[in-house]
Design an enzyme around this catalytic site. Structure first.
Site, PDB file in Angstrom:
ATOM      1  N   GLY A 164       0.794  -1.223   0.000  1.00  0.00           N
ATOM      2  CA  GLY A 164       0.000   0.000   0.000  1.00  0.00           C
ATOM      3  C   GLY A 164       0.829   1.276   0.000  1.00  0.00           C
ATOM      4  O   GLY A 164       0.280   2.346   0.164  1.00  0.00           O
ATOM      5  N   GLU A 200      13.258  -3.006  -6.075  1.00  0.00           N
ATOM      6  CA  GLU A 200      12.624  -3.129  -7.391  1.00  0.00           C
ATOM      7  C   GLU A 200      13.074  -1.965  -8.255  1.00  0.00           C
ATOM      8  O   GLU A 200      13.355  -0.876  -7.743  1.00  0.00           O
ATOM      9  CB  GLU A 200      11.086  -3.027  -7.266  1.00  0.00           C
ATOM     10  CG  GLU A 200      10.431  -4.333  -6.923  1.00  0.00           C
ATOM     11  CD  GLU A 200       8.911  -4.231  -6.890  1.00  0.00           C
ATOM     12  OE1 GLU A 200       8.358  -3.136  -7.076  1.00  0.00           O
ATOM     13  OE2 GLU A 200       8.297  -5.281  -6.655  1.00  0.00           O
ATOM     14  N   GLU A 287       1.730  -6.822  -6.090  1.00  0.00           N
ATOM     15  CA  GLU A 287       1.189  -7.333  -4.823  1.00  0.00           C
ATOM     16  C   GLU A 287      -0.129  -8.036  -5.084  1.00  0.00           C
ATOM     17  O   GLU A 287      -0.797  -7.752  -6.070  1.00  0.00           O
ATOM     18  CB  GLU A 287       0.879  -6.179  -3.850  1.00  0.00           C
ATOM     19  CG  GLU A 287       2.075  -5.430  -3.332  1.00  0.00           C
ATOM     20  CD  GLU A 287       1.681  -4.217  -2.479  1.00  0.00           C
ATOM     21  OE1 GLU A 287       0.559  -4.181  -1.962  1.00  0.00           O
ATOM     22  OE2 GLU A 287       2.529  -3.318  -2.363  1.00  0.00           O
ATOM     23  N   ARG A 291      -8.403  -9.852   0.054  1.00  0.00           N
ATOM     24  CA  ARG A 291      -9.627  -9.372   0.700  1.00  0.00           C
ATOM     25  C   ARG A 291     -10.592  -8.805  -0.341  1.00  0.00           C
ATOM     26  O   ARG A 291     -10.219  -8.567  -1.488  1.00  0.00           O
ATOM     27  CB  ARG A 291      -9.273  -8.244   1.668  1.00  0.00           C
ATOM     28  CG  ARG A 291      -8.598  -7.064   0.952  1.00  0.00           C
ATOM     29  CD  ARG A 291      -8.542  -5.786   1.742  1.00  0.00           C
ATOM     30  NE  ARG A 291      -8.172  -4.668   0.895  1.00  0.00           N
ATOM     31  CZ  ARG A 291      -6.930  -4.326   0.575  1.00  0.00           C
ATOM     32  NH1 ARG A 291      -5.911  -5.019   1.057  1.00  0.00           N
ATOM     33  NH2 ARG A 291      -6.692  -3.302  -0.227  1.00  0.00           N
ATOM     34  N   VAL A 294     -12.471  -2.017  -1.534  1.00  0.00           N
ATOM     35  CA  VAL A 294     -13.412  -0.883  -1.566  1.00  0.00           C
ATOM     36  C   VAL A 294     -14.042  -0.751  -2.956  1.00  0.00           C
ATOM     37  O   VAL A 294     -15.247  -0.536  -3.086  1.00  0.00           O
ATOM     38  CB  VAL A 294     -12.683   0.431  -1.187  1.00  0.00           C
ATOM     39  CG1 VAL A 294     -13.580   1.644  -1.408  1.00  0.00           C
ATOM     40  CG2 VAL A 294     -12.199   0.394   0.261  1.00  0.00           C
TER      41      VAL A 294
HETATM   42  C1  MV4 Z   1       6.044   0.950  -7.342  1.00  0.00           C
HETATM   43  C2  MV4 Z   1       6.090   2.154  -8.061  1.00  0.00           C
HETATM   44  C3  MV4 Z   1       7.037   2.278  -9.052  1.00  0.00           C
HETATM   45  N1  MV4 Z   1       7.905   1.278  -9.290  1.00  0.00           N
HETATM   46  N2  MV4 Z   1       6.909  -0.033  -7.631  1.00  0.00           N
HETATM   47  C4  MV4 Z   1       2.740   2.271  -4.160  1.00  0.00           C
HETATM   48  C5  MV4 Z   1       1.702   1.435  -3.494  1.00  0.00           C
HETATM   49  C6  MV4 Z   1       2.221   0.042  -3.527  1.00  0.00           C
HETATM   50  N3  MV4 Z   1       1.132  -0.866  -3.725  1.00  0.00           N
HETATM   51  C7  MV4 Z   1       3.186   0.028  -4.643  1.00  0.00           C
HETATM   52  N4  MV4 Z   1       3.425   1.391  -5.033  1.00  0.00           N
HETATM   53  C8  MV4 Z   1       4.264   1.703  -6.038  1.00  0.00           C
HETATM   54  N5  MV4 Z   1       5.151   0.734  -6.376  1.00  0.00           N
HETATM   55  C9  MV4 Z   1       7.817   0.160  -8.580  1.00  0.00           C
HETATM   56  N6  MV4 Z   1       8.700  -0.818  -8.835  1.00  0.00           N
HETATM   57  C10 MV4 Z   1       5.176   3.148  -7.734  1.00  0.00           C
HETATM   58  C11 MV4 Z   1       4.268   2.935  -6.707  1.00  0.00           C
HETATM   59  C12 MV4 Z   1       3.374   4.016  -6.458  1.00  0.00           C
HETATM   60  C13 MV4 Z   1       2.003   3.870  -6.674  1.00  0.00           C
HETATM   61  C14 MV4 Z   1       1.442   2.682  -7.098  1.00  0.00           C
HETATM   62  C15 MV4 Z   1       0.081   2.564  -7.311  1.00  0.00           C
HETATM   63  C16 MV4 Z   1      -0.746   3.672  -7.096  1.00  0.00           C
HETATM   64  C17 MV4 Z   1      -0.193   4.848  -6.674  1.00  0.00           C
HETATM   65  C18 MV4 Z   1       1.170   4.973  -6.454  1.00  0.00           C
HETATM   66  C19 MV4 Z   1       1.695   6.185  -6.042  1.00  0.00           C
HETATM   67  C20 MV4 Z   1       3.033   6.310  -5.821  1.00  0.00           C
HETATM   68  C21 MV4 Z   1       3.879   5.217  -6.037  1.00  0.00           C
END
Ligand code: MV4
Length: 447
Positions: A164, A200, A287, A291, A294
């Protein structure tokens, strides 16, 4: 089928689960904190039990109080809803040990997917593309530098027990990585109780696209298409839509089939969501959520499948009873999350709802436990309503959404309805041209 289900949650999602139960002839038990005694889900439930003071730790997260309430009321099963204890494998196991059915996945699957490193390894082995990264947790600086050199900078440091977005750090070069690694490990212990972190490749401008899955644990697994959840602020989703403007039917079928095959392989039972980042037409798993989410209603609107009903049927041991080919995804759906917040500063705005008028009409659904005279408590997250719109086309859906936002009256507190009205008139949004950073940039611009 169950006779009585205890709903271990609050607000709109507790009401959503109550509705599914009642349509199946199941009696409901509401558990609530002292702050929620007058909530709509409590009023509608067949029985209710107060389980503690306002602080969630002492009420909605209080395992002993919830199990006692189930015992006293003679419930057969417990639905955890979302948040709180929904992805706590120990809670799921405790529910079963006390002789109740946990309405959710097997504790092993909750535990597996809760460890983000183990989850990535498991799904990669099953043929799902994942973000290039370290082979597992990186324990020492030398291992981190080696992994990062192979991945290429910038890299993202993530907590294995996280998810998250909390506790993530970007390292743009070797020096930054060496500086940030101990801090990230320390924070991981503090936030999640485990110091393991992994690396990552940092994707600069991805979209967040997730696939909704249903599995019966008996070989039946289907998907209900994807949801585009890229419109978020401070890691909170604001508006979700399906289908994604960025996915074509071939990509949808391919990604859906991969997800279904993987979850069939592990014998997954209940509902779940695989999260992907999509950049330059490439998809990378990040991920899995074990569950109900929303934003599940938009998948219901295009599929005609009641996801909570399916979750209850599956938990009771019923097979899915239909195949992927029988599922028709039709039209377009959008969900606006309406929060009790100032629409510009996002400061929470709890208090009494003095006026309430919900929109209606064809293709309009409101999932909310609000009513006139209700007092929004200050102790919990500020989601108070979900406006869910369905239309034959994306444009019909947008026109209908604008109309419904105009009709919606919530008086006495501030809400994010004006933010949604601003958003649905933005050219980039109308064109479907946005990534995970777009909304924050849009909100930073002058109106
Ligand atoms: C990332 C990413 C960029 N590159 N992983 C944020 C929530 C978590 N579930 C994973 N997230 C991110 N992982 C890599 N390798 C950018 C995010 C991220 C993001 C992801 C989904 C929705 C909003 C976001 C906002 C900022 C960063």
């Amino acid at each position: 089928m169950f006779e009585k289900v205890l709903i271990a949650n609050r607000g709109e999602i507790a009401l959503r689960i109550h509705r599914a139960c009642r349509e199946m002839g199941i009696k409901t038990v509401a558990v609530h904190s002292t702050a929620d005694a007058r909530a709509m889900n409590v009023r509608l439930a067949d029985e209710s039990v107060c389980i503690g003071p306002p602080a969630a730790r002492d009420s909605y997260m209080n395992v002993a109080a919830i199990l006692s309430a189930a015992e006293i009321t003679g419930a057969d099963a417990i639905h955890p809803g979302l948040g709180f204890l929904a992805e706590d494998a120990d809670f799921a196991a405790a529910v079963e040990e006390h002789g109740f059915t946990f309405i959710g996945p097997a504790p092993e699957h909750i535990r597996l997917m809760g460890d983000k490193v183990a989850a990535k390894t498991a799904v990669a082995r099953l043929g799902i593309p994942t973000v290039p990264g370290s082979a597992g947790a990186v324990r020492d600086p030398a291992a981190a530098v080696n992994a990062a050199d192979a991945i290429g900078y910038p890299v993202l440091i993530k907590a294995a027990a996280g998810g998250g977005g909390r506790g993530m750090k970007i390292a743009r070069d070797r020096a930054e990585l060496l500086r940030m690694l101990p801090a990230a490990q320390h924070e991981a212990v503090l936030f999640f109780g485990r110091g393991d972190v992994y690396l990552e490749r940092w994707l600069e401008r991805p979209r967040h696209i997730e696939i909704q899955i249903l599995g019966d644990g008996q070989g039946g697994v289907v998907h209900l298409g994807e949801r585009d959840c890229s419109l978020q602020r401070a890691h909170q989703k604001v508006l979700e839509e399906t289908p994604s403007p960025a996915l074509n039917p071939r990509e949808r079928d391919r990604l859906g089939a991969l997800a279904v095959a993987a979850l069939r392989n592990i014998g997954y039972r209940s509902v779940g969501t695989l999260e992907f980042l999509c950049q330059d037409a490439e998809f990378f798993f990040i991920e899995m959520n074990t569950r109900l989410q929303v934003e599940h209603p938009i998948s219901e609107m295009i599929s005609g499948i009641d996801i909570v009903r399916e979750q209850l049927r599956i938990a009771a041991g019923a097979p899915l009873g239909y195949r992927q080919a029988e599922i028709r995804l039709s039209g377009h759906a959008i969900e606006c999350r309406i929060n009790a917040e100032n629409p510009e500063t996002f400061r929470p705005s709890p208090g009494r709802v003095t006026d309430y008028h919900a929109p209606g009409g064809l293709g309009v659904r409101v999932d909310s436990a609000l009513y006139q005279g209700y007092e929004v408590p200050p102790y919990y997250d500020s989601l108070i309503s979900k406006l869910i719109i369905h239309g034959k086309t994306r444009n019909e859906c947008l026109m209908r959404l604008r109309r419904a936002l105009e009709e919606y009256v919530i008086g006495g507190i501030e809400t994010t309805i004006p933010l949604h009205q601003h958003l649905v008139d933005a050219a980039d949004f109308i064109n479907g041209d946005y990534d995970i950073h777009w909304l924050e940039r849009f909100l930073g611009r002058a109106p």
